[in-house]
Design a protein around this motif. Structure first.
Motif, PDB file in Angstrom:
ATOM      1  N   VAL A  86       0.834  -1.199   0.000  1.00  0.00           N
ATOM      2  CA  VAL A  86       0.000   0.000   0.000  1.00  0.00           C
ATOM      3  C   VAL A  86       0.868   1.248   0.000  1.00  0.00           C
ATOM      4  CG1 VAL A  86      -1.997  -1.092   1.096  1.00  0.00           C
ATOM      5  CG2 VAL A  86      -0.197  -0.095   2.516  1.00  0.00           C
ATOM      6  N   SER A  87       0.308   2.354  -0.465  1.00  0.00           N
ATOM      7  CA  SER A  87       1.083   3.573  -0.666  1.00  0.00           C
ATOM      8  C   SER A  87       1.720   4.099   0.621  1.00  0.00           C
ATOM      9  CB  SER A  87       0.196   4.655  -1.291  1.00  0.00           C
ATOM     10  OG  SER A  87      -0.973   4.865  -0.498  1.00  0.00           O
ATOM     11  N   SER A  88       1.106   3.826   1.768  1.00  0.00           N
ATOM     12  CA  SER A  88       1.680   4.262   3.040  1.00  0.00           C
ATOM     13  C   SER A  88       2.866   3.403   3.465  1.00  0.00           C
ATOM     14  CB  SER A  88       0.618   4.207   4.141  1.00  0.00           C
ATOM     15  OG  SER A  88       0.189   2.868   4.346  1.00  0.00           O
ATOM     16  N   ARG A  90       2.640   0.580   4.915  1.00  0.00           N
ATOM     17  CA  ARG A  90       2.337  -0.162   6.143  1.00  0.00           C
ATOM     18  C   ARG A  90       2.635  -1.641   5.942  1.00  0.00           C
ATOM     19  NH1 ARG A  90      -0.216   2.053  10.332  1.00  0.00           N
ATOM     20  NH2 ARG A  90      -1.155   4.125  10.106  1.00  0.00           N
ATOM     21  N   THR A  91       2.971  -2.304   7.041  1.00  0.00           N
ATOM     22  CA  THR A  91       3.281  -3.727   6.969  1.00  0.00           C
ATOM     23  C   THR A  91       2.041  -4.605   7.121  1.00  0.00           C
ATOM     24  OG1 THR A  91       3.822  -3.666   9.332  1.00  0.00           O
ATOM     25  CG2 THR A  91       5.651  -3.436   7.773  1.00  0.00           C
ATOM     26  N   SER A  92       0.892  -3.996   7.370  1.00  0.00           N
ATOM     27  CA  SER A  92      -0.362  -4.734   7.466  1.00  0.00           C
ATOM     28  C   SER A  92      -1.509  -3.797   7.134  1.00  0.00           C
ATOM     29  CB  SER A  92      -0.558  -5.314   8.877  1.00  0.00           C
ATOM     30  OG  SER A  92      -0.647  -4.278   9.837  1.00  0.00           O
ATOM     31  N   ILE A  93      -2.616  -4.383   6.678  1.00  0.00           N
ATOM     32  CA  ILE A  93      -3.834  -3.589   6.485  1.00  0.00           C
ATOM     33  C   ILE A  93      -4.387  -3.168   7.840  1.00  0.00           C
ATOM     34  CG2 ILE A  93      -6.209  -3.719   5.650  1.00  0.00           C
ATOM     35  CD1 ILE A  93      -5.199  -5.566   3.415  1.00  0.00           C
ATOM     36  N   ILE A  94      -4.292  -4.048   8.829  1.00  0.00           N
ATOM     37  CA  ILE A  94      -4.766  -3.720  10.176  1.00  0.00           C
ATOM     38  C   ILE A  94      -3.858  -2.659  10.794  1.00  0.00           C
ATOM     39  CG2 ILE A  94      -5.047  -4.605  12.530  1.00  0.00           C
ATOM     40  CD1 ILE A  94      -5.944  -7.248  11.364  1.00  0.00           C
ATOM     41  N   VAL A  95      -4.459  -1.587  11.288  1.00  0.00           N
ATOM     42  CA  VAL A  95      -3.699  -0.517  11.939  1.00  0.00           C
ATOM     43  C   VAL A  95      -3.951  -0.455  13.443  1.00  0.00           C
ATOM     44  CG1 VAL A  95      -3.679   0.830   9.814  1.00  0.00           C
ATOM     45  CG2 VAL A  95      -5.502   1.228  11.488  1.00  0.00           C
ATOM     46  N   ASP A  96      -5.014  -1.070  13.895  1.00  0.00           N
ATOM     47  CA  ASP A  96      -5.347  -1.125  15.323  1.00  0.00           C
ATOM     48  C   ASP A  96      -5.996  -2.479  15.586  1.00  0.00           C
ATOM     49  OD1 ASP A  96      -5.749  -0.311  17.985  1.00  0.00           O
ATOM     50  OD2 ASP A  96      -7.788   0.365  17.540  1.00  0.00           O
ATOM     51  N   PRO A  97      -5.400  -3.296  16.453  1.00  0.00           N
ATOM     52  CA  PRO A  97      -4.349  -3.075  17.435  1.00  0.00           C
ATOM     53  C   PRO A  97      -2.992  -2.696  16.812  1.00  0.00           C
ATOM     54  CG  PRO A  97      -5.540  -5.101  17.902  1.00  0.00           C
ATOM     55  CD  PRO A  97      -5.957  -4.659  16.557  1.00  0.00           C
ATOM     56  N   GLU A  98      -2.126  -2.148  17.669  1.00  0.00           N
ATOM     57  CA  GLU A  98      -0.847  -1.632  17.206  1.00  0.00           C
ATOM     58  C   GLU A  98       0.064  -2.718  16.658  1.00  0.00           C
ATOM     59  OE1 GLU A  98       0.987   0.644  20.270  1.00  0.00           O
ATOM     60  OE2 GLU A  98      -0.451   2.299  20.128  1.00  0.00           O
ATOM     61  N   ASP A  99      -0.148  -3.968  17.063  1.00  0.00           N
ATOM     62  CA  ASP A  99       0.710  -5.038  16.542  1.00  0.00           C
ATOM     63  C   ASP A  99       0.312  -5.472  15.145  1.00  0.00           C
ATOM     64  OD1 ASP A  99      -1.613  -6.480  16.968  1.00  0.00           O
ATOM     65  OD2 ASP A  99      -0.731  -7.908  18.382  1.00  0.00           O
ATOM     66  N   GLY A 100      -0.742  -4.830  14.582  1.00  0.00           N
ATOM     67  CA  GLY A 100      -1.142  -5.131  13.214  1.00  0.00           C
ATOM     68  C   GLY A 100      -1.792  -6.481  13.040  1.00  0.00           C
ATOM     69  N   ARG A 101      -2.310  -7.039  14.132  1.00  0.00           N
ATOM     70  CA  ARG A 101      -2.910  -8.367  14.067  1.00  0.00           C
ATOM     71  C   ARG A 101      -4.303  -8.351  14.682  1.00  0.00           C
ATOM     72  NH1 ARG A 101       0.384 -12.033  12.251  1.00  0.00           N
ATOM     73  NH2 ARG A 101      -0.824 -13.759  13.102  1.00  0.00           N
ATOM     74  N   LEU A 102      -5.107  -9.331  14.319  1.00  0.00           N
ATOM     75  CA  LEU A 102      -6.452  -9.413  14.867  1.00  0.00           C
ATOM     76  C   LEU A 102      -6.400  -9.577  16.376  1.00  0.00           C
ATOM     77  CD1 LEU A 102      -8.019 -11.839  12.242  1.00  0.00           C
ATOM     78  CD2 LEU A 102      -8.697  -9.451  12.586  1.00  0.00           C
ATOM     79  N   GLY A 266      -8.636  -0.931  10.147  1.00  0.00           N
ATOM     80  CA  GLY A 266      -7.660  -1.069   9.075  1.00  0.00           C
ATOM     81  C   GLY A 266      -7.730   0.057   8.076  1.00  0.00           C
ATOM     82  N   SER A 267      -6.728   0.103   7.223  1.00  0.00           N
ATOM     83  CA  SER A 267      -6.630   1.117   6.173  1.00  0.00           C
ATOM     84  C   SER A 267      -6.197   0.433   4.884  1.00  0.00           C
ATOM     85  CB  SER A 267      -5.610   2.191   6.564  1.00  0.00           C
ATOM     86  OG  SER A 267      -5.385   3.096   5.495  1.00  0.00           O
ATOM     87  N   LEU A 268      -6.960   0.661   3.800  1.00  0.00           N
ATOM     88  CA  LEU A 268      -6.679  -0.006   2.533  1.00  0.00           C
ATOM     89  C   LEU A 268      -6.969   0.957   1.378  1.00  0.00           C
ATOM     90  CD1 LEU A 268      -5.939  -2.614   1.018  1.00  0.00           C
ATOM     91  CD2 LEU A 268      -8.333  -3.316   1.212  1.00  0.00           C
ATOM     92  N   PRO A 269      -6.032   1.871   1.076  1.00  0.00           N
ATOM     93  CA  PRO A 269      -6.268   2.818  -0.022  1.00  0.00           C
ATOM     94  C   PRO A 269      -6.431   2.107  -1.350  1.00  0.00           C
ATOM     95  CG  PRO A 269      -3.980   2.895   0.732  1.00  0.00           C
ATOM     96  CD  PRO A 269      -4.718   2.049   1.707  1.00  0.00           C
ATOM     97  N   MET A 270      -7.289   2.680  -2.207  1.00  0.00           N
ATOM     98  CA  MET A 270      -7.561   2.109  -3.518  1.00  0.00           C
ATOM     99  C   MET A 270      -7.027   3.035  -4.606  1.00  0.00           C
ATOM    100  SD  MET A 270     -11.473   0.736  -3.120  1.00  0.00           S
ATOM    101  CE  MET A 270     -12.076   0.037  -1.580  1.00  0.00           C
ATOM    102  N   SER A 271      -6.729   2.453  -5.760  1.00  0.00           N
ATOM    103  CA  SER A 271      -6.235   3.218  -6.901  1.00  0.00           C
ATOM    104  C   SER A 271      -7.192   3.076  -8.071  1.00  0.00           C
ATOM    105  CB  SER A 271      -4.838   2.733  -7.303  1.00  0.00           C
ATOM    106  OG  SER A 271      -4.863   1.351  -7.599  1.00  0.00           O
ATOM    107  N   PRO A 272      -7.168   4.025  -9.016  1.00  0.00           N
ATOM    108  CA  PRO A 272      -8.094   3.937 -10.155  1.00  0.00           C
ATOM    109  C   PRO A 272      -7.803   2.721 -11.019  1.00  0.00           C
ATOM    110  CG  PRO A 272      -7.085   6.114  -9.994  1.00  0.00           C
ATOM    111  CD  PRO A 272      -6.331   5.221  -9.070  1.00  0.00           C
TER     112      PRO A 272
END
Length: 304
Positions: A86-88, A90-102, A266-272
């Motif tokens: 992803v453009s940011s 990030r190492t995971s789509i999950i942003v919270d919890p901080e460990d990036g895991r469910l 989570g955060s998952l930006p999309m592109s055209p």
């Protein structure tokens, strides 16, 4: 934002065909520990490794399936796993919890997922046991419902066509042709006794962000690998924001207190994506479903 166009009636314009394919996994790989972002060099390296792998697979000769193993699937030509993180970065789509895991499962959910019935159903869906009926096969196998809410990228068909009117936003998912109609007119949710595969969505504008709240899911609600293992308490909040001509920010928060011990986001930006978006011609009467059941009956009769 000032650079984002508006519709003729004054709402932010988020229309178009958008794609969310990415190399970024839903959960952060455990070996990355607390590393929230890839460095630029790491992101470039991952993209290069993927390009090299795709080139090798494109030139690889056809292979026969081992006897007694999988009957095979699509070859790499059809896959759309993404070519970059992803453009940011990030190492995971999950942003919270901080460990990036469910978050951890609740004891109730753990019991559901580890029960003998769940184990047998997983074996049927994995082809290790014959299916008693079509009802044991998941909604993806039956071509009824595949992406879930929130929607994550899979092996292919990661396009979403968004269309707006003053009173609705419609989102067509390429995979298994589902259309979400999201009212914007302030109407209440449907009665609590009515439950639906995609739940019941209601949207509103908060500045330049479309906020969508979805409730009233049925017992077939689907999020990634939790097919049919979520509860009626599932509640999803999504945020869509046009961050520029080539970016649609997509953020979400999932809450299901009968499944996870805490909400997760989570955060998952999309592109055209260049259109048009073609039909994914999958339907419940397809040959795959028929052949699965025919094969199951053959197994019942002693076939290997």
């Amino acid at each position: 934002t000032a650079s984002v166009s508006q519709t003729p009636w004054g709402d932010p314009n988020i229309q178009g065909i958008w794609n969310n394919a990415t190399l970024t996994p839903l959960q952060r790989p455990e070996e990355l520990g607390n590393q929230e972002f890839h460095s630029e060099e790491e992101a470039v390296s991952l993209a290069q490794q993927t390009a090299e792998r795709n080139a090798r697979l494109l030139e690889a000769p056809a292979q026969r399936t081992e006897e007694g193993g999988s009957v095979g699937a699509y070859n790499n030509f059809w896959m759309e796993r993404g070519t970059s993180v992803v453009s940011s970065r990030r190492t995971s789509i999950i942003v919270d919890p901080e460990d990036g895991r469910l978050p951890p499962l609740t004891p109730e959910a753990e019991a559901r997922l580890t029960s003998p019935a769940a184990g047998r159903l997983a074996a049927v869906r994995g082809g290790r046991l014959p299916a008693d009926s079509w009802e044991q096969l998941d909604l993806g196998d039956r071509c009824l419902w595949y992406r879930g809410i929130p929607s994550f990228p899979t092996g292919y068909n990661n396009n979403y066509h968004i269309v707006q009117t003053p009173d609705f936003v419609a989102i067509l998912q390429e995979h298994i042709h589902d259309v979400r109609f999201i009212p914007l007119d302030g109407r209440p949710h449907i009665p609590a006794t009515i439950r639906q595969y995609a739940g019941d969505s209601r949207g509103r504008w908060e500045g330049d962000t479309l906020v969508v709240e979805t409730t009233h899911f049925n017992d077939k609600a689907f999020i990634r690998n939790f097919n049919g293992n979520l509860s009626g308490e599932l509640h999803v909040v999504e945020r869509f924001r046009r961050a520029g001509p080539d970016v649609l920010d997509y953020e979400f928060t999932v809450s299901d207190p009968a499944t996870w011990t805490a909400p997760w986001s989570g955060s998952l930006p999309m592109s055209p994506s260049e259109g048009p978006m073609f039909e994914y011609a999958c339907h419940e009467g397809n040959y795959g479903l028929t052949n699965i059941l025919v094969g199951s009956r053959a197994q019942d009769d002693g076939a290997p």
